[in-house]
Design an enzyme around this catalytic site. Structure first.
Site, short mmCIF file in Angstrom:
data_model
loop_
_atom_site.label_atom_id
_atom_site.label_comp_id
_atom_site.label_asym_id
_atom_site.label_seq_id
_atom_site.Cartn_x
_atom_site.Cartn_y
_atom_site.Cartn_z
N GLU A 226 -62.77 92.34 32.32
CA GLU A 226 -62.65 90.87 32.13
C GLU A 226 -61.56 90.41 33.08
O GLU A 226 -60.38 90.60 32.80
CB GLU A 226 -62.24 90.57 30.68
CG GLU A 226 -63.22 91.02 29.64
CD GLU A 226 -64.45 90.14 29.56
OE1 GLU A 226 -64.54 89.13 30.29
OE2 GLU A 226 -65.33 90.47 28.77
N CYS A 260 -57.71 82.67 31.75
CA CYS A 260 -58.75 83.04 32.72
C CYS A 260 -59.85 81.99 32.75
O CYS A 260 -60.42 81.72 33.80
CB CYS A 260 -59.33 84.41 32.36
SG CYS A 260 -59.88 84.52 30.66
P1 NAP Z 1 -52.48 91.98 35.78
O1 NAP Z 1 -51.27 91.97 36.60
O2 NAP Z 1 -53.73 92.46 36.36
O3 NAP Z 1 -52.12 92.83 34.47
C1 NAP Z 1 -53.05 93.08 33.45
C2 NAP Z 1 -52.84 94.48 32.90
O4 NAP Z 1 -53.20 95.43 33.91
C3 NAP Z 1 -51.38 94.77 32.54
O5 NAP Z 1 -51.36 95.60 31.41
C4 NAP Z 1 -50.86 95.50 33.77
O6 NAP Z 1 -49.79 96.36 33.50
C5 NAP Z 1 -52.10 96.28 34.18
N1 NAP Z 1 -52.16 96.61 35.59
C6 NAP Z 1 -51.69 95.90 36.64
N2 NAP Z 1 -52.00 96.52 37.80
C7 NAP Z 1 -52.66 97.66 37.47
C8 NAP Z 1 -53.24 98.71 38.21
N3 NAP Z 1 -53.21 98.73 39.54
N4 NAP Z 1 -53.85 99.71 37.55
C9 NAP Z 1 -53.91 99.70 36.21
N5 NAP Z 1 -53.38 98.74 35.44
C10 NAP Z 1 -52.77 97.71 36.06
O7 NAP Z 1 -52.82 90.55 35.22
P2 NAP Z 1 -51.85 89.56 34.48
O8 NAP Z 1 -50.99 88.88 35.46
O9 NAP Z 1 -51.18 90.27 33.35
O10 NAP Z 1 -52.91 88.52 33.85
C11 NAP Z 1 -53.42 87.50 34.59
C12 NAP Z 1 -54.80 87.80 35.11
O11 NAP Z 1 -55.64 88.24 34.05
C13 NAP Z 1 -55.45 86.59 35.68
O12 NAP Z 1 -56.11 86.92 36.87
C14 NAP Z 1 -56.44 86.19 34.60
O13 NAP Z 1 -57.51 85.42 35.05
C15 NAP Z 1 -56.86 87.50 34.07
N6 NAP Z 1 -57.41 87.37 32.72
C16 NAP Z 1 -58.75 87.52 32.54
C17 NAP Z 1 -59.31 87.34 31.29
C18 NAP Z 1 -60.79 87.48 31.06
O14 NAP Z 1 -61.19 87.58 29.91
N7 NAP Z 1 -61.63 87.48 32.07
C19 NAP Z 1 -58.50 87.03 30.21
C20 NAP Z 1 -57.13 86.88 30.44
C21 NAP Z 1 -56.60 87.07 31.70
P3 NAP Z 1 -48.27 95.97 33.90
O15 NAP Z 1 -47.94 94.74 33.14
O16 NAP Z 1 -47.50 97.16 33.49
O17 NAP Z 1 -48.29 95.74 35.39
#
Ligand code: NAP
Length: 470
Positions: A226, A260
């Site tokens: 997602e 999102c």
């Molecule tokens: P993020 O930086 O991608 O982090 C999300 C999760 O992934 C965190 O637990 C993070 O851990 C982990 N993570 C980051 N880089 C990683 C990697 N290379 N390998 C494995 N895990 C990794 O996103 P965010 O800033 O927290 O959230 C915002 C994003 O989420 C936006 O793009 C938003 O659109 C999206 N989102 C999508 C949905 C949906 O349902 N489609 C819902 C909500 C949010 P750490 O914190 O330890 O880095």
């Protein structure tokens, strides 16, 4: 791993990441818990899931405060999020049995049916923006299907992550069935490779999704992703303009723009663009942003200063590419991760505000020549999460909704998740579905059972998820 209050900028707490050895032990315990849990009946699982709903409702204020402190969500929105999680638990407690009961299929067999068995321990990598909802919409169906869960939450909401594990324990779920591991994103690949993990779900950014999909793909483990979005809200010539403006404002600013499925690109046909823009900017000017603990705040801070600064850079880049700043766009002085409600006009493909996801309270207004051009612009995005259409013509809405490349299209309403409806995206917004009957089937083995000349057969109805394995 530290939690910083985005309103004050002060550190709340440091959390020591778990060692590899500790993670390995917790994963083993999760597998042991799964082996027993998979044999339980739906009635037992439902009872505990209803308990989880009750525990959350009892702890609503405390959990809302935790979200306000760790990621700046305003208190009333936090309380609503907790209630939504509790409803999700109730929904799957009431419906999992129905969604996963075996289905008889006519074939050349004496009897054949499809059964849904759990997969095992599922790793959930989750974001901070809806720190409870994102987790529960995975956990409630996954556990009801007979799986165990390992939560790796975003590093800035470790307090929420530990509270979620505690909710399941307080509800009476067996120890090890739902476990939080405190590790940074860079450790996720190692966890995926552990043989105990059978599948992975990630909610987060597109780059994180690609990284997890690559790691899971290399060891052939199923993923649900997602990811980000840049939802288009298309306002057509016959739209109810009052409704369109109100809905578009509300949808862009929910959770300080960090959703999102928040509306991000407002595509308005030429005849209405100027009036839409005028009314839209007027409403943005009235938004009061401030302390998430104050009931007078319409919008809290963003979750982290680095994320706020990234959003500001995207705004500045868009302006340098020709977008017009209509309101906001300045970082306020003082502590915290605040950013004002901001509108950019004259946005076009090729500009950051059109091509990228802006994960903050920034709206991009785009003029379309006509209906056809509006749909073309809506689809000119790498993302495909949600979209909305504003028109009074139902037949037109039904026709155009099928032309839009997105996981959901809402008509005269803003895009939201509803536990009864499937949720997810296409293109760079990910794949797989959460919620509804579709979501609970993501982490099951859809198993064909075929009787040739078997003499004594059980009816499929007698083969519940637990009974099948006794
Ligand atoms: P993020 O930086 O991608 O982090 C999300 C999760 O992934 C965190 O637990 C993070 O851990 C982990 N993570 C980051 N880089 C990683 C990697 N290379 N390998 C494995 N895990 C990794 O996103 P965010 O800033 O927290 O959230 C915002 C994003 O989420 C936006 O793009 C938003 O659109 C999206 N989102 C999508 C949905 C949906 O349902 N489609 C819902 C909500 C949010 P750490 O914190 O330890 O880095």
């Amino acid at each position: 791993m530290e939690s910083i209050n985005p309103h004050t900028g002060q550190k709340i707490r440091d959390y020591q990441p778990f060692s590899d050895e500790r993670v390995a032990i917790l994963l083993k315990e999760a597998d042991q818990a799964f082996q027993a849990w998979r044999k339980t009946q739906f009635a037992e699982r439902s009872k505990l899931m209803k308990n989880a709903a009750r525990v959350m409702r009892e702890r609503k204020n405390e959990l809302a405060q935790l979200m306000a402190d760790e990621m700046g969500k305003i208190l009333r929105d936090g309380a609503a999020e907790v209630e939504k999680c509790a409803s999700c638990c109730d929904f799957y407690a009431d419906n999992a049995d129905k969604f996963l009961s075996s289905q008889t299929v006519e074939s050349d067999a004496k009897e054949s049916y499809v059964a849904f068995d759990p997969l095992g321990v599922v790793l959930a990598v989750m974001p901070w923006n809806f720190p409870f909802w994102q987790v529960f919409r995975f956990a409630a169906p996954a556990l009801m299907a007979g799986n165990a869960g390992i939560l790796k939450h975003a590093s800035n909401v470790s307090g929420c992550a530990l509270a979620i594990e505690d909710i399941f324990l307080q509800a009476g779920f067996p120890k090890g069935l739902f476990t939080t591991i405190l590790v940074p994103g860079s450790s996720v690949e190692k966890v995926i490779r552990n043989p105990v993990i059978k599948a992975v779900t990630l909610t987060g950014s597109t780059p994180a999704g690609k990284s997890v999909a690559t790691a899971a793909g290399s060891v052939l483990k199923k993923t649900v992703l997602e990811l980000g979005g840049s939802d288009a809200y298309v306002v057509l010539v016959d739209a109810d303009l009052d409704l369109a403006v109100d809905t578009c404002v509300q949808s862009r600013l929910i959770n300080a723009g960090q959703s999102c499925i928040a509306a991000k690109r407002f595509i308005v046909v030429r005849e209405l663009r100027e009036e839409f823009e005028r009314r839209y900017v007027e409403k943005f000017k009235k938004i009061r942003f401030g302390n998430p603990n104050e009931p007078t705040s319409d919008m809290g801070p963003m979750a982290r200063v680095d994320l706020r600064d990234d959003v500001h850079k995207q705004v500045e880049k868009s302006i340098s590419q020709g977008a017009k700043l209509l309101v906001g766009g300045k970082i306020p002085s003082g502590p915290g991760a605040y950013y004002p409600a901001t509108v950019l006009g004259g946005v076009k493909p090729g500009m950051v505000a059109f091509d990228e996801e802006i994960f903050g309270p920034v709206a991009a207004i785009i003029e379309a020549e006509d209906e056809k051009d509006a749909i073309r612009l809506a689809n000119s995005s790498p993302f495909g999460l949600g979209a909305a259409l504003f028109t009074k013509d139902k037949a037109k809405a039904d026709r155009l909704s099928r032309e839009i490349e997105a996981g959901s299209v809402f008509i005269n309403a803003f895009v939201k998740s509803d536990v009864r409806l499937p949720f997810g995206g296409i293109k760079e917004s990910g794949y797989g579905r959460e919620l509804s009957s579709f979501g609970i089937r993501e982490f099951v083995n859809t198993k064909t059972v075929y009787h040739g000349n078997t003499k004594t057969t059980k009816t499929p109805e007698a083969v519940g998820a637990g009974a099948a394995l006794e």
